[in-house]
Design an enzyme around this catalytic site. Sequence first.
Site, PDB file in Angstrom:
ATOM      1  N   TYR A 105       0.776  -1.233   0.000  1.00  0.00           N
ATOM      2  CA  TYR A 105       0.000   0.000   0.000  1.00  0.00           C
ATOM      3  C   TYR A 105       0.812   1.290   0.000  1.00  0.00           C
ATOM      4  CZ  TYR A 105      -3.960  -3.042   0.709  1.00  0.00           C
ATOM      5  OH  TYR A 105      -4.913  -4.013   0.544  1.00  0.00           O
ATOM      6  N   PHE A 385     -10.224  -4.003  11.480  1.00  0.00           N
ATOM      7  CA  PHE A 385     -11.329  -4.014  10.520  1.00  0.00           C
ATOM      8  C   PHE A 385     -10.847  -4.511   9.170  1.00  0.00           C
ATOM      9  CE2 PHE A 385      -9.496   0.244  10.814  1.00  0.00           C
ATOM     10  CZ  PHE A 385      -9.171   0.531   9.490  1.00  0.00           C
TER      11      PHE A 385
END
Length: 385
Positions: A105, A385
């Site tokens: 990322y 999450f």
Amino acid sequence: MFFSALLRPPLDDDGWKRAEPAYEPDRTFGVHAGDALVGTATSFPCRMAVPGGAVFDTAAVTQVGVRADHTRRGLLTALMRAQLDDAAARGEVLAALHATEARIYGRFGYGVATRTQCVQVRRSGRGLRPEAPVVGEVRLVAPDEIEPLSAALHERIALDRPGMITRGETWWRSPAERARRDQRPVLAAVHSGPDGDGFAVATTGEGEFAARPLQVEDLHAEGVAATAALWQFLLDVDLVGEVTAHGRPLDEPLDLLLADPRDRTVTTVEDELWLRLVDVPAALAARGFADAPPVLLGVHDPFREANAGVYRIAGGTAERVEPLGGPVAPELECDVAALAMAYLGDRRPAELAATGWWTVHDPAALERADAAFATAVVPWCGTMF
């Protein structure tokens, strides 16, 4: 599709019923090859605290994956670009995620903004020091009370420190569902006291009957006293030989609370939250900086070029004063991912410069940048999450 990208078997019908609420239709992006779905990315809205007390609308990015036979074709880049454009259109200043692999990322502008530690605590019988600030009451709660009580407490605690985020209803269903699927008993407790409240959720694993492992799944508390009371409760549970907690904040003072600090072992320190500044001017302007002498910081953002520029950090705030390449030369430079590493206070500019993440044009500016970016609290998210 997402589970196949993680090399897991596809969900059955019951699994889809549990997973479906995690996909918000207007926040989910997909890539098709013919009739086949070969890539996905979604997010849910939350709010995040940043240094200085500002709270930003944030895209919590999750369920990102590309099918193995369609990787390295630019599909992930297209998904990330569409998702960041969508977040910007919604007015979300930040985006955040938990990375399955550390190498993925950074090229999209995400940087490691918080880190955590995994601790193992031997249940030696010594517990906490007699002088530890344990006050208030800890009580067990029934399984059907876990979600409403924990949700209400977390809503109060959620924005106590930089990096923490609010949780939605969908998130609260997941810990109990995981425990039920694994058929592991759930142990939950809440703390009430004059110096703050908190909660802890833990599960038990297989082991010797009188020395089972206890795994802390979630623990949040207002202040050291509530934290101490919850840890004392966990270490007093009978038939437990060791308590393990993943994802704990780096500054949690458990070793100072224990009667024998060697009962605690830090097994790993890991990256936790990866942060992306979607709107750099807004993110820097609202962040609280120390009132240090001015510093000029050049920011590069190849993925979202509108963020690039020279920013003047002074007087407790920051503003863009010049495009890159203009007459005002930056004293320090970094890309947006390296800026994210300092943004919440996890890393100092000087250590980022020493390791090649930031470029230094004026060595004297490093001390000023360290002073400006300094925070009193170690950042931590505490929500997976």
